[in-house]
Design a protein around this motif. Structure first.
Motif, PDB file in Angstrom:
ATOM      1  N   GLY A  78      40.181  34.616  27.400  1.00 13.29           N
ATOM      2  CA  GLY A  78      39.594  33.352  26.945  1.00 13.29           C
ATOM      3  C   GLY A  78      39.772  33.181  25.440  1.00 13.29           C
ATOM      4  N   LYS A  83      45.029  30.373  30.049  1.00 18.82           N
ATOM      5  CA  LYS A  83      44.411  29.827  31.268  1.00 18.82           C
ATOM      6  C   LYS A  83      44.815  30.700  32.458  1.00 18.82           C
ATOM      7  CE  LYS A  83      42.807  25.749  29.675  1.00 18.82           C
ATOM      8  NZ  LYS A  83      42.491  26.365  28.385  1.00 18.82           N
ATOM      9  N   THR A  84      43.925  30.778  33.431  1.00 18.06           N
ATOM     10  CA  THR A  84      44.244  31.587  34.611  1.00 18.06           C
ATOM     11  C   THR A  84      44.069  30.762  35.885  1.00 18.06           C
ATOM     12  OG1 THR A  84      41.978  32.379  34.786  1.00 18.06           O
ATOM     13  CG2 THR A  84      43.500  33.755  33.534  1.00 18.06           C
ATOM     14  N   THR A  85      44.731  31.211  36.941  1.00 16.03           N
ATOM     15  CA  THR A  85      44.598  30.577  38.253  1.00 16.03           C
ATOM     16  C   THR A  85      44.251  31.667  39.260  1.00 16.03           C
ATOM     17  OG1 THR A  85      46.308  28.996  37.658  1.00 16.03           O
ATOM     18  CG2 THR A  85      45.865  29.239  40.007  1.00 16.03           C
ATOM     19  N   ASP A 205      48.446  31.614  33.669  1.00 18.18           N
ATOM     20  CA  ASP A 205      49.351  30.466  33.760  1.00 18.18           C
ATOM     21  C   ASP A 205      50.516  30.650  32.788  1.00 18.18           C
ATOM     22  OD1 ASP A 205      47.397  29.650  35.437  1.00 18.18           O
ATOM     23  OD2 ASP A 205      46.816  27.853  34.315  1.00 18.18           O
TER      24      ASP A 205
END
Ligand SMILES: Cc1cc2nc3c(=O)[nH]c(=O)nc-3n(C[C@H](O)[C@H](O)[C@H](O)COP(=O)(O)OP(=O)(O)OC[C@H]3O[C@@H](n4cnc5c(N)ncnc54)[C@H](O)[C@@H]3O)c2cc1C
Length: 472
Positions: A78, A83-85, A205
């Motif tokens: 963070g 960004k994560t998925t 991402d």
């Protein structure tokens, strides 16, 4: 100004440099030595040659346990603005049958098998409640009833043969070793990751390699030496340490106040440890954790994601190769109209197969698919890539018994108080583990008697010694 050498530009070394900058701001200068021309180590996001579609050739995912409690790695991700998925999978291919949910397990394998699997999962959750799994202190690990039994012994108690095979397949690729080569506790810790509520898997991402890239970009005061493998570490008469590293065809030397060795276990023997005493300490450290485990990745680009009518998960398990995980790389990374599957082969199969050529391995991967998918896989095949990761991970992280965290990170506190070790194999063989290790080692820097006055933890940040206390 304290000078710190960090050996290794993988996630462990980069995280160490990042934490040194944040914890000790102006009182410390770090130099990071990396053997190759890139940082990132086993985090490797590659592209195919025929079409610029990306796939993960090394680290697959991030384990996210933010729902249970503070998760330092999630916080780091963070902080770096990444960004994560979430990625998820339930399907398992067993004896040629696609089992996508409990209903299909019951239908194809029988209700008794389904019950046996559910019973074992319940037992696993009872043997490793979420809080214990999350805390995972070394003292508790050593007292756990499954610590001294092998994973094989535990699994052999599952009487139903299909249920046993199901569980073996589920656990094999996470372990990267054979169940008889690791403890029941290590197997258990990996198994509960499939139990809802423990952990979420997610992908970064743009590719997992965004993490080392972002770490590198955020290093302001660290000097980065690429193509500079460290070949020798000595202690000088004045208590400082001499690092000898390769520069082109020659060897250069530089002195530092402290050295953080952020290498995976398999690289530690490639360095010459100067004095007899240091050699003895390092040999003892290396021998304690000498339980190599293996991976092999086969990534295949297809004209289209032909499997999606049958499997919509981000990954599924296959009973081929002793139990492996197949990632739908095109589910997490944009592949346009193309489809990408990535086989993560583990343990003895991965080790034996490193001797095969790429074409043979790519064929083997395609042949491992169930009948419903095999013909289409052949028809839509474009290109395959193989990445070999022999001895690159650890079969018994923490050691057996799990070693206390401080001695794991300081191989010789008396004679070499400025030498620290960072490694995922000291905790759990994951990115979470290597970040915890980097956090612990950078806290230890402050506890060094010689440097304590020089090193000033940055008061604006979290206390430099908070991590240390939570692990002692
Ligand atoms: C196929 C595979 C899949 C994985 N999947 C996951 C996953 O999904 N999630 C997860 O959390 N973890 C995963 N892991 C584990 C993860 O890769 C490690 O936890 C992590 O890479 C450890 O970081 P490291 O810096 O200690 O080691 P590495 O990543 O191995 O980096 C070490 C670095 O040191 C350099 N080096 C070596 N010798 C020297 C020297 N003498 N001098 C200077 N530099 C040197 C190397 O070139 C390398 O860049 C996976 C591992 C593999 C192999």
């Amino acid at each position: 100004m304290t000078k710190i050498a960090i050996i290794g530009g993988g996630p462990g070394g980069l995280m160490t440099a990042y934490l040194v900058e944040r914890k000790y701001k102006n009182s410390c200068r770090a130099t990071l030595f990396e053997a190759t021309d890139r940082v990132g180590g086993k985090i490797l996001t590659n592209r195919f040659d025929s079409v610029p579609v990306i796939y993960e050739a090394g680290v697959a995912e991030v384990y996210d346990y933010e729902k249970i409690g503070p998760d330092p790695l999630r916080q780091l991700i963070g902080e770096l603005g990444l960004k994560t998925t979430p990625i998820d999978g339930q399907t398992i291919v067993l004896n040629g049958k696609l089992l996508r949910n409990e209903h299909e397990i019951g239908e194809h394998c029988g209700e008794a098998t389904l019950r046996a699997i559910e019973d074992f999962r319940r037992l696993a959750a009872a043997m490793m409640p979420i809080e214990t799994w999350y805390e995972s202190l070394w003292q508790d690990d050593n007292e756990h009833p499954w610590a001294r039994r092998t994973c094989e012994e535990i699994l052999s108690e599952v009487v139903d043969p299909t249920a046993r095979k199901f569980l073996e397949v589920a656990v094999h690729s996470d372990l990267a070793t054979e169940p008889h080569l690791t403890s029941g506790l290590n197997g258990l810790k990996n198994l509960v990751m499939d139990v809802p509520g423990y952990v979420r898997q997610c992908s970064i991402d743009g590719g997992m390699e965004m993490l080392p890239r972002a770490l590198q970009q955020n290093l302001i005061r660290t000097r980065l030496e690429l193509n500079a493998p460290v070949v020798r570490v000595d202690k000088n008469r004045n208590g400082s340490y001499r690092i000898s590293f390769r520069h082109g065809r020659g060897i250069e030397h530089e002195d530092f106040d402290a050295v953080v060795i952020a290498l995976p276990h398999n690289w530690l023997t490639s360095i010459e440890w100067g004095s007899k005493r240091l050699r003895r300490a390092m040999t003892e450290h290396i021998a304690y954790y000498d339980r190599p485990a293996h991976y092999l990745r086969i990534s295949i680009l297809f004209r289209k994601p032909f499997w999606r009518s049958l499997i919509t998960d981000s990954w599924f398990m296959l009973d081929a190769f002793g139990g492996c995980c197949v990632y739908d790389e095109s589910a997490r990374h944009d592949a346009g109209e193309y489809g990408v599957l990535g086989w993560l082969v583990a343990g003895s199969d991965a080790l034996s197969l490193v001797n095969f050529d790429d074409r043979m391995l790519i064929n083997r991967a395609i042949e491992s698919l169930p009948d419903e998918l095999y013909e289409e896989a052949r028809e839509h095949f474009i290109e395959g890539k193989v990445h070999r990761w022999a001895a690159a991970v650890n079969a018994q992280p923490g050691g057996l018994p799990v070693r206390d965290t401080r001695s794991a990170h300081s191989p010789d506190t008396e004679e070499h108080p400025g030498i620290f070790i960072v490694g995922d194999y000291l905790f759990d063989s994951t990115l979470n583990g290597v970040f915890d290790s980097a956090n612990f080692a950078t806290d230890l820097l402050h506890s060094m008697p010689l440097l304590a006055d020089d090193l000033k933890p940055d008061p604006g940040k979290k206390s430099a010694t908070c991590f240390l206390h939570s692990y002692q």
